[in-house]
Design a protein around this motif. Structure first.
Motif, PDB file in Angstrom:
ATOM      1  N   GLY A 171      -4.876   2.546   4.230  1.00  0.00           N
ATOM      2  CA  GLY A 171      -4.461   2.660   5.624  1.00  0.00           C
ATOM      3  C   GLY A 171      -4.142   1.340   6.285  1.00  0.00           C
ATOM      4  O   GLY A 171      -3.447   1.290   7.296  1.00  0.00           O
ATOM      5  N   LYS A 172      -4.641   0.240   5.723  1.00  0.00           N
ATOM      6  CA  LYS A 172      -4.365  -1.095   6.262  1.00  0.00           C
ATOM      7  C   LYS A 172      -3.121  -1.712   5.630  1.00  0.00           C
ATOM      8  O   LYS A 172      -2.785  -2.852   5.920  1.00  0.00           O
ATOM      9  CB  LYS A 172      -5.561  -2.013   6.012  1.00  0.00           C
ATOM     10  CG  LYS A 172      -6.845  -1.562   6.677  1.00  0.00           C
ATOM     11  CD  LYS A 172      -7.990  -2.463   6.273  1.00  0.00           C
ATOM     12  CE  LYS A 172      -9.300  -1.896   6.779  1.00  0.00           C
ATOM     13  NZ  LYS A 172     -10.452  -2.560   6.162  1.00  0.00           N
ATOM     14  N   GLY A 173      -2.491  -0.960   4.733  1.00  0.00           N
ATOM     15  CA  GLY A 173      -1.305  -1.474   4.075  1.00  0.00           C
ATOM     16  C   GLY A 173      -1.612  -2.338   2.863  1.00  0.00           C
ATOM     17  O   GLY A 173      -0.713  -2.961   2.296  1.00  0.00           O
ATOM     18  N   GLU A 174      -2.887  -2.387   2.453  1.00  0.00           N
ATOM     19  CA  GLU A 174      -3.288  -3.199   1.308  1.00  0.00           C
ATOM     20  C   GLU A 174      -3.038  -2.418   0.024  1.00  0.00           C
ATOM     21  O   GLU A 174      -3.423  -1.259  -0.092  1.00  0.00           O
ATOM     22  CB  GLU A 174      -4.775  -3.562   1.402  1.00  0.00           C
ATOM     23  CG  GLU A 174      -5.118  -4.348   2.638  1.00  0.00           C
ATOM     24  CD  GLU A 174      -6.619  -4.389   2.920  1.00  0.00           C
ATOM     25  OE1 GLU A 174      -7.025  -5.299   3.652  1.00  0.00           O
ATOM     26  OE2 GLU A 174      -7.349  -3.513   2.439  1.00  0.00           O
ATOM     27  N   LYS A 175      -2.389  -3.084  -0.929  1.00  0.00           N
ATOM     28  CA  LYS A 175      -2.106  -2.453  -2.218  1.00  0.00           C
ATOM     29  C   LYS A 175      -3.234  -2.704  -3.190  1.00  0.00           C
ATOM     30  O   LYS A 175      -3.821  -3.783  -3.206  1.00  0.00           O
ATOM     31  CB  LYS A 175      -0.838  -3.064  -2.831  1.00  0.00           C
ATOM     32  CG  LYS A 175       0.421  -2.367  -2.506  1.00  0.00           C
ATOM     33  CD  LYS A 175       1.549  -2.945  -3.353  1.00  0.00           C
ATOM     34  CE  LYS A 175       2.842  -2.240  -3.023  1.00  0.00           C
ATOM     35  NZ  LYS A 175       3.953  -2.737  -3.816  1.00  0.00           N
ATOM     36  N   SER A 176      -3.518  -1.715  -4.014  1.00  0.00           N
ATOM     37  CA  SER A 176      -4.421  -1.941  -5.142  1.00  0.00           C
ATOM     38  C   SER A 176      -3.770  -1.337  -6.374  1.00  0.00           C
ATOM     39  O   SER A 176      -3.107  -0.296  -6.303  1.00  0.00           O
ATOM     40  CB  SER A 176      -5.816  -1.371  -4.891  1.00  0.00           C
ATOM     41  OG  SER A 176      -5.756  -0.010  -4.604  1.00  0.00           O
ATOM     42  N   VAL A 228      -5.897  10.611  -7.819  1.00  0.00           N
ATOM     43  CA  VAL A 228      -4.997   9.527  -7.451  1.00  0.00           C
ATOM     44  C   VAL A 228      -3.623  10.136  -7.246  1.00  0.00           C
ATOM     45  O   VAL A 228      -3.108  10.827  -8.132  1.00  0.00           O
ATOM     46  CB  VAL A 228      -4.934   8.440  -8.547  1.00  0.00           C
ATOM     47  CG1 VAL A 228      -3.881   7.397  -8.217  1.00  0.00           C
ATOM     48  CG2 VAL A 228      -6.286   7.787  -8.743  1.00  0.00           C
ATOM     49  N   VAL A 229      -3.046   9.890  -6.056  1.00  0.00           N
ATOM     50  CA  VAL A 229      -1.707  10.374  -5.738  1.00  0.00           C
ATOM     51  C   VAL A 229      -0.836   9.156  -5.466  1.00  0.00           C
ATOM     52  O   VAL A 229      -1.072   8.423  -4.502  1.00  0.00           O
ATOM     53  CB  VAL A 229      -1.714  11.318  -4.517  1.00  0.00           C
ATOM     54  CG1 VAL A 229      -0.299  11.837  -4.225  1.00  0.00           C
ATOM     55  CG2 VAL A 229      -2.676  12.481  -4.729  1.00  0.00           C
ATOM     56  N   PHE A 230       0.148   8.942  -6.321  1.00  0.00           N
ATOM     57  CA  PHE A 230       1.042   7.800  -6.141  1.00  0.00           C
ATOM     58  C   PHE A 230       2.129   8.139  -5.129  1.00  0.00           C
ATOM     59  O   PHE A 230       2.569   9.286  -5.020  1.00  0.00           O
ATOM     60  CB  PHE A 230       1.685   7.403  -7.481  1.00  0.00           C
ATOM     61  CG  PHE A 230       0.709   6.781  -8.434  1.00  0.00           C
ATOM     62  CD1 PHE A 230       0.147   5.539  -8.170  1.00  0.00           C
ATOM     63  CD2 PHE A 230       0.339   7.441  -9.592  1.00  0.00           C
ATOM     64  CE1 PHE A 230      -0.758   4.965  -9.048  1.00  0.00           C
ATOM     65  CE2 PHE A 230      -0.560   6.865 -10.487  1.00  0.00           C
ATOM     66  CZ  PHE A 230      -1.110   5.624 -10.203  1.00  0.00           C
ATOM     67  N   GLY A 231       2.548   7.115  -4.375  1.00  0.00           N
ATOM     68  CA  GLY A 231       3.652   7.269  -3.432  1.00  0.00           C
ATOM     69  C   GLY A 231       3.219   7.497  -2.002  1.00  0.00           C
ATOM     70  O   GLY A 231       4.068   7.526  -1.112  1.00  0.00           O
ATOM     71  N   ASP A 232       1.936   7.648  -1.733  1.00  0.00           N
ATOM     72  CA  ASP A 232       1.469   7.804  -0.354  1.00  0.00           C
ATOM     73  C   ASP A 232       1.473   6.441   0.343  1.00  0.00           C
ATOM     74  O   ASP A 232       1.122   5.433  -0.263  1.00  0.00           O
ATOM     75  CB  ASP A 232       0.033   8.345  -0.315  1.00  0.00           C
ATOM     76  CG  ASP A 232      -0.045   9.829  -0.616  1.00  0.00           C
ATOM     77  OD1 ASP A 232       1.010  10.469  -0.772  1.00  0.00           O
ATOM     78  OD2 ASP A 232      -1.173  10.347  -0.697  1.00  0.00           O
ATOM     79  N   SER A 233       1.805   6.423   1.627  1.00  0.00           N
ATOM     80  CA  SER A 233       1.742   5.177   2.387  1.00  0.00           C
ATOM     81  C   SER A 233       0.304   4.860   2.790  1.00  0.00           C
ATOM     82  O   SER A 233      -0.009   3.761   3.209  1.00  0.00           O
ATOM     83  CB  SER A 233       2.626   5.266   3.630  1.00  0.00           C
ATOM     84  OG  SER A 233       2.196   6.354   4.437  1.00  0.00           O
ATOM     85  N   ASN A 234      -0.585   5.860   2.678  1.00  0.00           N
ATOM     86  CA  ASN A 234      -1.999   5.672   2.968  1.00  0.00           C
ATOM     87  C   ASN A 234      -2.771   6.485   1.928  1.00  0.00           C
ATOM     88  O   ASN A 234      -2.584   7.688   1.834  1.00  0.00           O
ATOM     89  CB  ASN A 234      -2.314   6.177   4.381  1.00  0.00           C
ATOM     90  CG  ASN A 234      -3.787   6.050   4.731  1.00  0.00           C
ATOM     91  OD1 ASN A 234      -4.630   5.782   3.883  1.00  0.00           O
ATOM     92  ND2 ASN A 234      -4.092   6.237   5.992  1.00  0.00           N
TER      93      ASN A 234
END
Length: 123
Positions: A34-39, A101-107
């Protein structure tokens, strides 16, 4: 519920899937919180659609899927998302539990930890 099994429900019918019996695939990609941080994720897992197939239900008939954790937190995926290649996986955590794990979500709010059940709504 059998140890190491996941409850899959559809139309009032319950089935258990032994996750250890499923073939794993490489799961790699990025998720964003939600903070825009990628992992980065680089692990082994199973496609959510394959888990549903192994339960005897047809993922192609799913209108929606609800994945629920042991603490009752849940996330929903559409049938299209469920059947999209490389989109939704269950991966094993260090403690042996499973995580959606769902790829492609903005959050990454659909990163459900300690998954216990999957409920399918048919078209």
């Amino acid at each position: 519920m059998p140890d190491g099994a996941l409850l899959v429900s559809c139309g009032g019918e319950d089935k258990y899937v032994d996750l250890k019996s499923l073939d794993t695939v490489s799961v790699q990609g990025s998720v964003v919180n939600g903070k825009g941080e990628k992992s980065e994720i680089d692990t082994q897992g199973v496609l959510l659609a394959d888990v549903i197939k192994c339960s005897g239900f047809d993922p192609e008939n799913a209108a929606a899927v609800k994945v629920t954790a042991d603490d009752k937190f849940s996330a929903e995926l559409s049938g299209d998302e469920l059947n999209e290649a490389g989109k939704a996986y269950l991966v094993s955590e260090d403690d042996g539990s499973m995580r959606l794990v769902v790829f492609g979500d903005s959050n990454a709010r659909r990163n459900v930890r300690n998954v216990l059940s999957i409920e399918i709504t048919v078209k």
